[in-house]
Each structure stands twice: as structure tokens, then as C-alpha cells.
Design a protein around this motif. Structure first.
Motif, PDB file in Angstrom:
ATOM      1  N   SER A 164      20.474  24.687  91.221  1.00 47.62           N
ATOM      2  CA  SER A 164      20.780  23.621  90.309  1.00 47.62           C
ATOM      3  C   SER A 164      22.263  23.660  90.439  1.00 47.62           C
ATOM      4  O   SER A 164      23.082  23.055  89.315  1.00 47.62           O
ATOM      5  N   SER A 165      23.103  24.576  90.940  1.00 49.24           N
ATOM      6  CA  SER A 165      24.473  24.856  91.050  1.00 49.24           C
ATOM      7  C   SER A 165      25.306  23.945  92.207  1.00 49.24           C
ATOM      8  O   SER A 165      24.678  23.844  93.187  1.00 49.24           O
ATOM      9  N   GLY A 166      26.350  23.649  91.707  1.00 48.35           N
ATOM     10  CA  GLY A 166      27.178  22.820  92.662  1.00 48.35           C
ATOM     11  C   GLY A 166      27.305  21.650  92.734  1.00 48.35           C
ATOM     12  O   GLY A 166      26.252  20.795  92.340  1.00 48.35           O
ATOM     13  N   HIS A 167      28.423  20.932  92.714  1.00 48.45           N
ATOM     14  CA  HIS A 167      28.343  19.398  92.837  1.00 48.45           C
ATOM     15  C   HIS A 167      28.206  18.779  94.129  1.00 48.45           C
ATOM     16  O   HIS A 167      28.670  19.409  95.083  1.00 48.45           O
ATOM     17  N   PRO A 168      27.406  17.671  94.073  1.00 44.10           N
ATOM     18  CA  PRO A 168      26.989  17.103  95.404  1.00 44.10           C
ATOM     19  C   PRO A 168      28.065  16.618  96.230  1.00 44.10           C
ATOM     20  O   PRO A 168      27.793  16.631  97.371  1.00 44.10           O
ATOM     21  N   LEU A 169      29.180  16.303  95.789  1.00 47.21           N
ATOM     22  CA  LEU A 169      30.450  15.940  96.650  1.00 47.21           C
ATOM     23  C   LEU A 169      31.463  16.843  96.865  1.00 47.21           C
ATOM     24  O   LEU A 169      32.486  16.652  97.414  1.00 47.21           O
ATOM     25  N   HIS A 170      31.076  18.074  96.300  1.00 45.41           N
ATOM     26  CA  HIS A 170      32.233  19.369  96.405  1.00 45.41           C
ATOM     27  C   HIS A 170      32.143  19.878  97.776  1.00 45.41           C
ATOM     28  O   HIS A 170      31.072  20.199  98.290  1.00 45.41           O
ATOM     29  N   VAL A 171      33.206  20.136  98.477  1.00 45.67           N
ATOM     30  CA  VAL A 171      33.370  21.050  99.658  1.00 45.67           C
ATOM     31  C   VAL A 171      33.937  22.263  99.402  1.00 45.67           C
ATOM     32  O   VAL A 171      35.067  21.955  98.986  1.00 45.67           O
ATOM     33  N   LEU A 172      33.487  23.435  99.710  1.00 42.64           N
ATOM     34  CA  LEU A 172      34.148  24.568  99.628  1.00 42.64           C
ATOM     35  C   LEU A 172      34.529  25.049 100.971  1.00 42.64           C
ATOM     36  O   LEU A 172      34.150  24.930 102.090  1.00 42.64           O
ATOM     37  N   VAL A 173      36.088  25.304 100.981  1.00 45.96           N
ATOM     38  CA  VAL A 173      36.884  25.664 102.394  1.00 45.96           C
ATOM     39  C   VAL A 173      37.150  27.011 102.219  1.00 45.96           C
ATOM     40  O   VAL A 173      37.867  27.324 101.266  1.00 45.96           O
ATOM     41  N   THR A 174      36.762  27.830 103.209  1.00 44.77           N
ATOM     42  CA  THR A 174      37.111  29.375 103.295  1.00 44.77           C
ATOM     43  C   THR A 174      37.928  29.430 104.682  1.00 44.77           C
ATOM     44  O   THR A 174      37.675  28.591 105.467  1.00 44.77           O
ATOM     45  N   GLY A 227      40.730  32.410  89.556  1.00 47.27           N
ATOM     46  CA  GLY A 227      41.786  31.927  89.182  1.00 47.27           C
ATOM     47  C   GLY A 227      41.929  30.542  89.779  1.00 47.27           C
ATOM     48  O   GLY A 227      41.433  30.293  91.106  1.00 47.27           O
ATOM     49  N   LEU A 228      42.148  29.600  88.894  1.00 51.10           N
ATOM     50  CA  LEU A 228      42.263  28.165  89.424  1.00 51.10           C
ATOM     51  C   LEU A 228      43.314  27.131  88.990  1.00 51.10           C
ATOM     52  O   LEU A 228      43.862  27.621  88.012  1.00 51.10           O
ATOM     53  N   LEU A 229      43.414  26.093  89.737  1.00 48.87           N
ATOM     54  CA  LEU A 229      44.384  25.308  89.024  1.00 48.87           C
ATOM     55  C   LEU A 229      44.111  24.385  88.154  1.00 48.87           C
ATOM     56  O   LEU A 229      42.660  24.279  87.990  1.00 48.87           O
ATOM     57  N   PRO A 230      44.772  23.448  87.200  1.00 52.35           N
ATOM     58  CA  PRO A 230      44.167  22.460  86.431  1.00 52.35           C
ATOM     59  C   PRO A 230      43.117  21.604  86.773  1.00 52.35           C
ATOM     60  O   PRO A 230      42.079  21.272  86.138  1.00 52.35           O
ATOM     61  N   VAL A 231      43.427  21.255  88.150  1.00 60.25           N
ATOM     62  CA  VAL A 231      42.725  20.152  88.730  1.00 60.25           C
ATOM     63  C   VAL A 231      41.117  20.881  89.021  1.00 60.25           C
ATOM     64  O   VAL A 231      40.250  20.024  88.985  1.00 60.25           O
ATOM     65  N   ARG A 238      35.329  20.442  87.506  1.00 57.83           N
ATOM     66  CA  ARG A 238      34.123  21.095  86.941  1.00 57.83           C
ATOM     67  C   ARG A 238      33.882  20.404  85.588  1.00 57.83           C
ATOM     68  O   ARG A 238      33.785  21.208  84.395  1.00 57.83           O
ATOM     69  N   GLU A 239      33.626  19.270  85.527  1.00 58.02           N
ATOM     70  CA  GLU A 239      33.603  18.577  84.241  1.00 58.02           C
ATOM     71  C   GLU A 239      32.065  18.855  83.477  1.00 58.02           C
ATOM     72  O   GLU A 239      31.874  18.532  82.264  1.00 58.02           O
ATOM     73  N   VAL A 298      40.386  33.401  75.108  1.00 57.38           N
ATOM     74  CA  VAL A 298      40.764  32.366  74.247  1.00 57.38           C
ATOM     75  C   VAL A 298      39.588  31.344  74.175  1.00 57.38           C
ATOM     76  O   VAL A 298      39.847  30.581  73.312  1.00 57.38           O
ATOM     77  N   GLY A 299      38.506  31.415  74.963  1.00 54.95           N
ATOM     78  CA  GLY A 299      37.602  30.388  75.114  1.00 54.95           C
ATOM     79  C   GLY A 299      36.213  30.907  75.589  1.00 54.95           C
ATOM     80  O   GLY A 299      36.360  31.748  76.425  1.00 54.95           O
ATOM     81  N   VAL A 300      35.111  30.107  75.298  1.00 58.87           N
ATOM     82  CA  VAL A 300      33.906  30.636  75.870  1.00 58.87           C
ATOM     83  C   VAL A 300      33.354  29.148  76.209  1.00 58.87           C
ATOM     84  O   VAL A 300      33.255  28.417  75.350  1.00 58.87           O
ATOM     85  N   PHE A 301      33.046  28.922  77.547  1.00 61.21           N
ATOM     86  CA  PHE A 301      32.248  27.899  78.039  1.00 61.21           C
ATOM     87  C   PHE A 301      31.004  27.929  78.379  1.00 61.21           C
ATOM     88  O   PHE A 301      30.472  29.270  78.698  1.00 61.21           O
ATOM     89  N   GLU A 302      30.132  26.685  78.517  1.00 59.83           N
ATOM     90  CA  GLU A 302      28.846  26.667  78.825  1.00 59.83           C
ATOM     91  C   GLU A 302      28.573  25.662  79.954  1.00 59.83           C
ATOM     92  O   GLU A 302      29.247  24.566  79.775  1.00 59.83           O
ATOM     93  N   SER A 303      27.886  25.982  81.042  1.00 59.89           N
ATOM     94  CA  SER A 303      27.396  24.940  82.127  1.00 59.89           C
ATOM     95  C   SER A 303      26.094  24.765  82.171  1.00 59.89           C
ATOM     96  O   SER A 303      25.314  25.998  82.147  1.00 59.89           O
ATOM     97  N   PRO A 304      25.540  23.645  82.548  1.00 61.97           N
ATOM     98  CA  PRO A 304      23.993  23.717  82.827  1.00 61.97           C
ATOM     99  C   PRO A 304      23.789  24.276  84.351  1.00 61.97           C
ATOM    100  O   PRO A 304      22.734  24.656  84.650  1.00 61.97           O
TER     101      PRO A 304
END
Length: 388
Positions: free
Chosen positions: A49-59, A120-124, A129-130, A176-182
Motif C-alpha cells: 500500500s506504500s509508494g506513489h504509482p508515478l514515483h521513480v526511485l533512483v539509486t 533527509g529531504l528537500l522541500p519538494v 508526499r502529499e 517539532v512535528g508528528v505526521f501520519e500517512s495511510p
């Protein structure tokens, strides 16, 4: 002519002590199998259930995970303008350079500490990860030692709660914050500013990966092929969903051990069922002789005793399901083979899992009841009637 099933049910009720003990043995065996299945099923659902269908991970090419990938910032600068990458509202490519590290935190279950993922990630990266929503507090600020933790992390690690501080890298970091995600896998991460994280860990130019969003499904495959065959970049590209799906191998050992233990217990349960049915045959010799006199065939008697063993096993299977049902939805954690960090997930007792338990119980009942059923069917009428 078949013997009514009510005859078998009545006999099971009369022998309630042995019935209960045998059913309990089978139930415990089934519960072990279902508990292992619930863990692996929960882990599978969490990753699938994790991962965006249009996301590409590059390593970096040849790396087995983000943690082992030495991804140069210069490579990111070269690939972020590749055709097929979606653009944000500001017109900039939706491409996030990221650094993955592992830090150790003590938990309620493991006071000595468990590894958790720091990203660690950029603002984008946050924009991409909306699905992540703030549950409390605010998002981290760029250039500051601030953290936002996933809901699963905040629940399982007392030190990682809102307002607390964690010490790693070159100093203290404030939560400074706590987030949740499906998406369960995301809830097991701690997020921070990329440049501050890279500076603290001495990796300003060599990071872990890049996350890209393709413009559409057609562009997704074209982008993956373009990146994978670009020898100048020397990178591997796959969808984010494929990346998470690969991590389900973490549950393979649990499934194997659970099945192995269940099979060993199953042998014992099978012999217990066999012993119960042999005892029933011995006690009911006169009944068997009477049934033969009344015209019931050997096949009918064999079928009746065999069905009785199956009914006994099904009762054990239902008991096993009842024992494991309270685990459904329980949150636990498991170390990932690729990230070497704990992933929090919920145990899932699905209808398919319960059905597999009932099938397993039926097999145990069939294996344990077949020989006693043959023994009952082979009894001679006169010798059976003479036995007290």
C-alpha cells in the motif's frame, strides 16, 4: 445408506473432555500458523500500500538499497531535468534528492534500542508526499536541526515524541512535528532537512537517492528506461512501489519459522486426533456391530468415523481462529533486510488467512482420522457385538 451427521455430533458431545482437549491441541497449532501468517500478511499489505504509482526511485547502480547507495549530488543535478519528469506549481521539476541514515532509539519493547530510518529531504520531497498529514506540531525548517516523526515512531519510541530531543550527528535535534500517512512504511521514518542532515553526517556531496515523479504512466516507463540505460549517470531506476514490494522479503523468515513450528505441532495434533478416534472406536464396538446389523455398510461406517474426525478438527480450527483474532490490527515492528531499520506495521488476520487455518485443521483431522476409520470399518459384526 449414510449414517446421519447428528450421530457424530452427539458422540463428540458425549466425549466432551477428550473432544475439548483434542480440539484445543489442534486450535493451538492453527493459532501458531495464523499468527505467523498475520505478521507476514500485515507486512505485505504495509509495503504494497506504500509508494506513489508515478514515483521513480533512483539509486547508484549495483546498490541493494538506499542505505548502501552512494548517490552523488552532481548526478542529481544532471538527471533532474530529464524529459518525462512532472513539474510542480512553481514550474520546477518534481525531483527530490535524499539521504537515508539509520539511528538507534530505545523503545518500550527494546530498551537497548532499535534502528529507525532517518530521511533527509528537500522541500519538494515533502510536496511529493502529499499523503502525509501533520497530526501535531509543524514541519521542519530548512537549515535547522529539526525533526518530524512518523506516527508509528512517536507511539513506539518514548524519546521521539513531540517536543523531545534526539542526539545524533553533531548535536541535538528538536522534534517539532508528528505526521501520519495511510502508507504504513512512511510512518516508520523520521524526516529532516537534507542539507542539515548531510552536513551533520559528513556527506554533503554523496547522498543516497533521488525520488522523481513522472508526468504520467507512459512517461514513467520511458523515464525508467532512459535513466537505467544512461551509462553516463550509472544509476538504477525502479518505481517506488517496486522498491517497497522488494522489502516484503523481511517476513519470509517469520513465515518459514511459523510454518515449521506449526508443522511440528501439527504432527502432535494429528496423533492426538488419531488417539482420540481409536479410543472412540474401541468404546463403540457394540455400536459399530449394531450399525452393521441395521444394514449400514462398511463404507458408511468408514465415512462416519472419518467425518467425525473432520468435525473434531474443524472445531479446533475455529478455536485457533478465535485465539488469534485479538491480534488483528495490533501494531508491531520488524527489522527490514534492506534498510536494517525497524518497520512498524499492523497484524492482519484476513478471511484468506482464516480459510487457510481451517484448511490446515481439516488436513490434520483427515490425517488423524483415516486409520481409525478404517479400523472401525473392518470390524466383524459378531466380534464387535461380543465386546463390552
Amino acid at each position: 445408506m449414510a449414517i446421519p451427521i447428528s450421530y457424530n455430533l452427539r458422540n463428540l458431545a458425549v466425549r466432551k473432555t477428550t473432544t475439548i482437549m483434542t480440539a484445543l491441541g489442534i486450535g493451538l497449532t492453527v493459532s501458531v500458523l495464523l499468527a505467523a501468517s498475520a505478521m507476514t500478511e500485515g507486512l505485505r499489505l504495509a509495503f504494497e500500500s506504500s509508494g506513489h504509482p508515478l514515483h521513480v526511485l533512483v539509486t547508484r547502480k549495483g546498490s541493494t538499497s538506499e542505505l548502501s547507495s552512494n548517490f552523488a549530488r552532481s548526478v542529481y543535478n544532471d538527471l533532474r531535468h530529464k524529459p518525462g519528469i512532472a513539474r510542480g506549481a512553481d514550474g520546477e521539476p518534481m525531483a527530490s534528492l535524499e539521504l537515508v541514515q539509520v539511528i538507534n532509539l530505545p523503545s518500550v519493547e527494546s530498551p537497548d534500542g532499535m534502528n529507525v530510518t532517518l530521511r533527509g529531504l528537500l522541500p519538494v520531497g515533502l510536496q511529493m508526499r502529499e499523503d502525509m498529514k501533520l497530526k501535531a506540531g509543524r514541519w521542519f525548517s530548512q537549515g535547522r536541526r529539526e525533526l518530524v516523526v512518523g506516527d508509528s515512531i512517536a507511539k513506539r519510541y518514548p524519546a521521539a515524541r513531540l517536543g523531545g530531543k534526539l542526539t545524533f550527528g553533531r548535536g541535538d535535534w528538536e522534534i517539532v512535528g508528528v505526521f501520519e500517512s495511510p502508507q504504513m512504511a512512511r510512518n516508520s521514518e523520521i524526516l529532516a532537512d537534507l542539507n542539515q542532515t548531510a552536513g551533520d553526517f559528513g556527506r554533503p556531496e554523496v547522498l543516497s537517492s533521488a525520488l522523481l515523479r513522472a508526468a504520467d504512466e507512459v512517461a514513467l516507463r520511458a523515464l525508467i528506461n532512459d535513466l537505467s540505460f544512461d551509462q553516463r549517470l550509472n544509476v538504477d531506476a525502479r518505481t517506488e512501489k517496486e522498491h517497497f514490494a522488494e522489502q516484503t522479503s523481511s517476513g519470509d523468515l517469520i513465515r518459514f519459522l511459523g510454518t515449521f513450528v506449526a508443522l511440528i505441532m501439527g504432527v502432535g495434533s494429528c496423533f492426538a486426533a488419531m488417539n482420540t478416534m481409536y479410543a472412540a472406536v474401541a468404546r463403540r464396538s457394540k455400536e459399530i456391530g449394531t450399525l452393521r446389523v441395521l444394514g449400514f455398510s462398511r463404507a458408511a461406517i468408514l465415512g462416519s468415523f472419518f467425518i467425525e474426525s473432520i468435525l473434531l478438527a474443524l472445531a479446533g480450527g475455529m478455536l485457533g481462529i478465535l485465539l488469534v483474532l485479538p491480534l488483528n490490527g495490533l501494531t508491531t515492528g520488524l527489522g527490514s533486510n534492506s534498510t536494517f531499520a525497524e518497520i512498524a506495521f499492523q497484524l492482519r488476520v484476513t478471511p484468506a488467512t482464516m480459510m487457510s487455518g481451517m484448511v490446515f485443521a481439516t488436513v490434520l483431522g483427515a490425517a488423524g482420522g483415516l486409520l481409525p476409520a478404517f479400523s472401525a470399518a473392518r470390524k466383524q459384526i459378531l466380534s464387535a457385538l461380543r465386546q463390552l
